[in-house]
Motif scaffolding. Structure first.
Motif, PDB file in Angstrom:
ATOM      1  N   THR A 143      -4.936   1.633   6.490  1.00  0.00           N
ATOM      2  CA  THR A 143      -4.566   2.946   5.765  1.00  0.00           C
ATOM      3  C   THR A 143      -5.115   2.919   4.267  1.00  0.00           C
ATOM      4  N   GLY A 144      -5.031   1.536   3.788  1.00  0.00           N
ATOM      5  CA  GLY A 144      -5.206   1.200   2.418  1.00  0.00           C
ATOM      6  C   GLY A 144      -3.714   1.759   1.724  1.00  0.00           C
ATOM      7  N   ARG A 145      -2.844   1.872   2.230  1.00  0.00           N
ATOM      8  CA  ARG A 145      -1.503   1.927   1.671  1.00  0.00           C
ATOM      9  C   ARG A 145      -0.673   0.716   1.362  1.00  0.00           C
ATOM     10  N   LEU A 146       0.058   0.849   0.364  1.00  0.00           N
ATOM     11  CA  LEU A 146       1.073  -0.005  -0.462  1.00  0.00           C
ATOM     12  C   LEU A 146       2.331   0.617  -0.552  1.00  0.00           C
ATOM     13  N   VAL A 147       3.393   0.257   0.008  1.00  0.00           N
ATOM     14  CA  VAL A 147       4.601   0.772  -0.228  1.00  0.00           C
ATOM     15  C   VAL A 147       5.618  -0.271  -0.876  1.00  0.00           C
ATOM     16  N   VAL A 148       5.983  -0.204  -2.039  1.00  0.00           N
ATOM     17  CA  VAL A 148       6.841  -1.192  -2.678  1.00  0.00           C
ATOM     18  C   VAL A 148       8.528  -0.394  -2.911  1.00  0.00           C
ATOM     19  N   ARG A 149       9.364  -1.116  -2.461  1.00  0.00           N
ATOM     20  CA  ARG A 149      10.892  -0.843  -2.582  1.00  0.00           C
ATOM     21  C   ARG A 149      11.464  -1.706  -3.458  1.00  0.00           C
ATOM     22  N   GLY A 150      12.515  -1.352  -3.918  1.00  0.00           N
ATOM     23  CA  GLY A 150      13.471  -2.051  -4.779  1.00  0.00           C
ATOM     24  C   GLY A 150      14.853  -1.199  -5.306  1.00  0.00           C
ATOM     25  N   ALA A 151      15.722  -1.912  -5.921  1.00  0.00           N
ATOM     26  CA  ALA A 151      16.713  -1.091  -6.305  1.00  0.00           C
ATOM     27  C   ALA A 151      16.737  -0.195  -7.322  1.00  0.00           C
ATOM     28  N   ALA A 152      15.575  -0.593  -8.142  1.00  0.00           N
ATOM     29  CA  ALA A 152      15.029   0.641  -9.127  1.00  0.00           C
ATOM     30  C   ALA A 152      13.651   0.673  -8.666  1.00  0.00           C
ATOM     31  N   VAL A 153      13.069   1.786  -9.506  1.00  0.00           N
ATOM     32  CA  VAL A 153      11.655   1.937  -9.067  1.00  0.00           C
ATOM     33  C   VAL A 153      11.072   0.602  -9.819  1.00  0.00           C
ATOM     34  N   PRO A 154      10.285  -0.109  -9.251  1.00  0.00           N
ATOM     35  CA  PRO A 154       9.521  -1.392  -9.656  1.00  0.00           C
ATOM     36  C   PRO A 154       8.592  -0.870 -10.712  1.00  0.00           C
ATOM     37  N   ASP A 155       8.277  -1.678 -11.669  1.00  0.00           N
ATOM     38  CA  ASP A 155       7.337  -1.702 -12.891  1.00  0.00           C
ATOM     39  C   ASP A 155       5.912  -0.986 -12.288  1.00  0.00           C
ATOM     40  N   GLU A 156       5.398   0.002 -12.580  1.00  0.00           N
ATOM     41  CA  GLU A 156       4.114   0.387 -11.981  1.00  0.00           C
ATOM     42  C   GLU A 156       2.971  -0.651 -12.607  1.00  0.00           C
ATOM     43  N   ALA A 213      14.725   2.595  -4.389  1.00  0.00           N
ATOM     44  CA  ALA A 213      13.570   3.229  -4.945  1.00  0.00           C
ATOM     45  C   ALA A 213      12.228   2.793  -4.328  1.00  0.00           C
ATOM     46  N   THR A 214      11.343   4.117  -4.039  1.00  0.00           N
ATOM     47  CA  THR A 214      10.093   3.316  -3.350  1.00  0.00           C
ATOM     48  C   THR A 214       9.009   4.064  -4.143  1.00  0.00           C
ATOM     49  N   SER A 215       7.773   3.078  -4.371  1.00  0.00           N
ATOM     50  CA  SER A 215       6.518   4.041  -4.989  1.00  0.00           C
ATOM     51  C   SER A 215       5.633   3.219  -4.018  1.00  0.00           C
ATOM     52  N   GLU A 216       4.387   4.289  -3.891  1.00  0.00           N
ATOM     53  CA  GLU A 216       3.558   4.075  -3.155  1.00  0.00           C
ATOM     54  C   GLU A 216       2.052   3.975  -3.655  1.00  0.00           C
ATOM     55  N   TYR A 217       1.176   3.371  -3.231  1.00  0.00           N
ATOM     56  CA  TYR A 217      -0.015   3.217  -3.827  1.00  0.00           C
ATOM     57  C   TYR A 217      -1.168   3.130  -2.935  1.00  0.00           C
ATOM     58  N   GLN A 218      -2.147   3.592  -3.349  1.00  0.00           N
ATOM     59  CA  GLN A 218      -3.626   3.547  -2.537  1.00  0.00           C
ATOM     60  C   GLN A 218      -4.293   2.251  -3.136  1.00  0.00           C
ATOM     61  N   VAL A 219      -4.646   1.332  -2.279  1.00  0.00           N
ATOM     62  CA  VAL A 219      -5.477   0.195  -2.650  1.00  0.00           C
ATOM     63  C   VAL A 219      -6.586   0.163  -1.826  1.00  0.00           C
ATOM     64  N   THR A 220      -7.682  -0.005  -2.729  1.00  0.00           N
ATOM     65  CA  THR A 220      -9.304   0.000  -2.249  1.00  0.00           C
ATOM     66  C   THR A 220      -9.717  -1.587  -2.146  1.00  0.00           C
ATOM     67  N   GLY A 221     -10.518  -1.668  -0.785  1.00  0.00           N
ATOM     68  CA  GLY A 221     -11.092  -2.850  -0.705  1.00  0.00           C
ATOM     69  C   GLY A 221     -10.690  -3.750   0.234  1.00  0.00           C
ATOM     70  N   MET A 222      -9.287  -3.461   0.833  1.00  0.00           N
ATOM     71  CA  MET A 222      -8.769  -4.382   1.878  1.00  0.00           C
ATOM     72  C   MET A 222      -9.251  -4.021   3.137  1.00  0.00           C
TER      73      MET A 222
END
Length: 70
Positions: free
Chosen positions: A39-52, A2-11
């Motif tokens: 790009t300010g992108r954070l992509v998180v992967r795990g066996a299940a969708v990680p807790d947002e 499972a993958t979830s993607e985030y936009q991170v500000t300030g990096m």
């Protein structure tokens, strides 16, 4: 995987990326963390969708703000 993607500000640099990666990678169920200051992108992967809420809290702990993209 499972993958979830985030936009991170300030990096702005590699140290910022390391801070976010370090905090998020400690979370249970997280298997892979890809982060880019350019790009300010954070992509998180795990066996299940990680807790947002936990991911957002980890990014906050690193000193940044994030919002889920997908």
């Amino acid at each position: 995987m499972a993958t979830s993607e985030y936009q991170v500000t300030g990096m702005t640099c590699g140290h910022c990326e390391m801070s976010v990666r370090g905090e998020v990678s400690r979370l249970p169920g997280v298997e892979q963390v890809d982060v880019s200051a350019a790009t300010g992108r954070l992509v998180v992967r795990g066996a299940a969708v990680p807790d947002e809420a936990a991911i957002l809290a980890a990014v906050d702990e690193a000193g940044y703000e994030a919002a889920r993209v997908s």
